[in-house]
Design an enzyme around this catalytic site. Sequence first.
Site, PDB file in Angstrom:
ATOM      1  N   GLU A  60      24.601  53.682  48.823  1.00 35.85           N
ATOM      2  CA  GLU A  60      23.105  54.236  48.593  1.00 35.85           C
ATOM      3  C   GLU A  60      22.601  54.143  47.165  1.00 35.85           C
ATOM      4  O   GLU A  60      21.547  54.397  46.845  1.00 35.85           O
ATOM      5  CB  GLU A  60      23.439  55.829  49.115  1.00 35.85           C
ATOM      6  CG  GLU A  60      23.620  56.972  47.752  1.00 35.85           C
ATOM      7  CD  GLU A  60      25.258  56.792  47.559  1.00 35.85           C
ATOM      8  OE1 GLU A  60      25.801  57.385  46.965  1.00 35.85           O
ATOM      9  OE2 GLU A  60      25.906  55.794  48.253  1.00 35.85           O
ATOM     10  N   HIS A  66      29.599  52.834  47.070  1.00 37.43           N
ATOM     11  CA  HIS A  66      28.254  53.771  46.892  1.00 37.43           C
ATOM     12  C   HIS A  66      27.089  52.781  47.325  1.00 37.43           C
ATOM     13  O   HIS A  66      26.440  51.926  46.731  1.00 37.43           O
ATOM     14  CB  HIS A  66      27.996  54.314  45.454  1.00 37.43           C
ATOM     15  CG  HIS A  66      28.695  55.579  45.446  1.00 37.43           C
ATOM     16  ND1 HIS A  66      27.926  56.741  45.713  1.00 37.43           N
ATOM     17  CD2 HIS A  66      29.778  55.894  44.375  1.00 37.43           C
ATOM     18  CE1 HIS A  66      28.978  57.719  45.333  1.00 37.43           C
ATOM     19  NE2 HIS A  66      30.025  57.104  44.647  1.00 37.43           N
ATOM     20  N   CYS A  94      32.099  57.994  49.579  1.00 34.88           N
ATOM     21  CA  CYS A  94      32.969  58.088  48.270  1.00 34.88           C
ATOM     22  C   CYS A  94      33.704  59.400  48.159  1.00 34.88           C
ATOM     23  O   CYS A  94      34.756  59.267  49.182  1.00 34.88           O
ATOM     24  CB  CYS A  94      32.257  58.290  47.079  1.00 34.88           C
ATOM     25  SG  CYS A  94      33.062  58.119  45.459  1.00 34.88           S
TER      26      CYS A  94
END
Length: 245
Positions: free
Chosen positions: A178, A176, A92
């Site tokens: 994660e 994203h 990001c």
Amino acid sequence: MTTPHIALFDASVGPTPAERNFRRELDAQVTSFKVSESEFPEWPGADGSWAYDAAVISGSQTSVYDTEPWMETLEELVRDLHELGVPMLGVCWGHQFLAQALGGCVASMDRYELGYRSIERYDESPLFEDFPAEFVAFETHSDEVVRLPHGAVELAGNDRSCQAFSLGPTFGVQFHPEYDIETVRSVTEGKRSEGIDPERIDAVLADATPERHAETQTAARVFENFLTVVEAVDGQPPETVEVES
């Protein structure tokens, strides 16, 4: 290669789940540096050696074009690491930061991208090894890479923006991979203070079900694939590093 040692550059501001999320997803030894608070590792040695096998850069609540002293320091460091052929992965904000630091351009978008989004893979990069042609990931950003660095390859995208690129062993992903579902919900709820239409926020929250979030498991494989790149690069001098794209 032994277990890779990753330097995590946590660019998030204040208490966030960023470090926790990356530690969960990275099957490696991770040492975290809160770069937004000017916490940095030692610079590479004069012989080009560095204490870590790779670096990962997190997201942030800032914009990469803000003029903060810690950003200037981080830019100098990532440029040095790139020249040395150290593998890097930006997520990001980290994706945008790497693009800008290496000669690309980042600008504000006309509309926030928020929610679970489909992404199209353009290239047979090792970062997307065994990925389908399209996959789902969670997005939350209001800036985008509008010009890649010279020589970079756009690896993935959608109707909103560039979603991934590579430049040698340096990679960026706009989405994203994660995030867990708790982070999705808390980040989305936090957007109420940023002037986003409440109905749009409610719709994203309604979509944040365990079943929907399970669709992002493919996106999370970028971490495993990145570590495979790290292993392939280990010990090679920069001029011999080859990462097919």
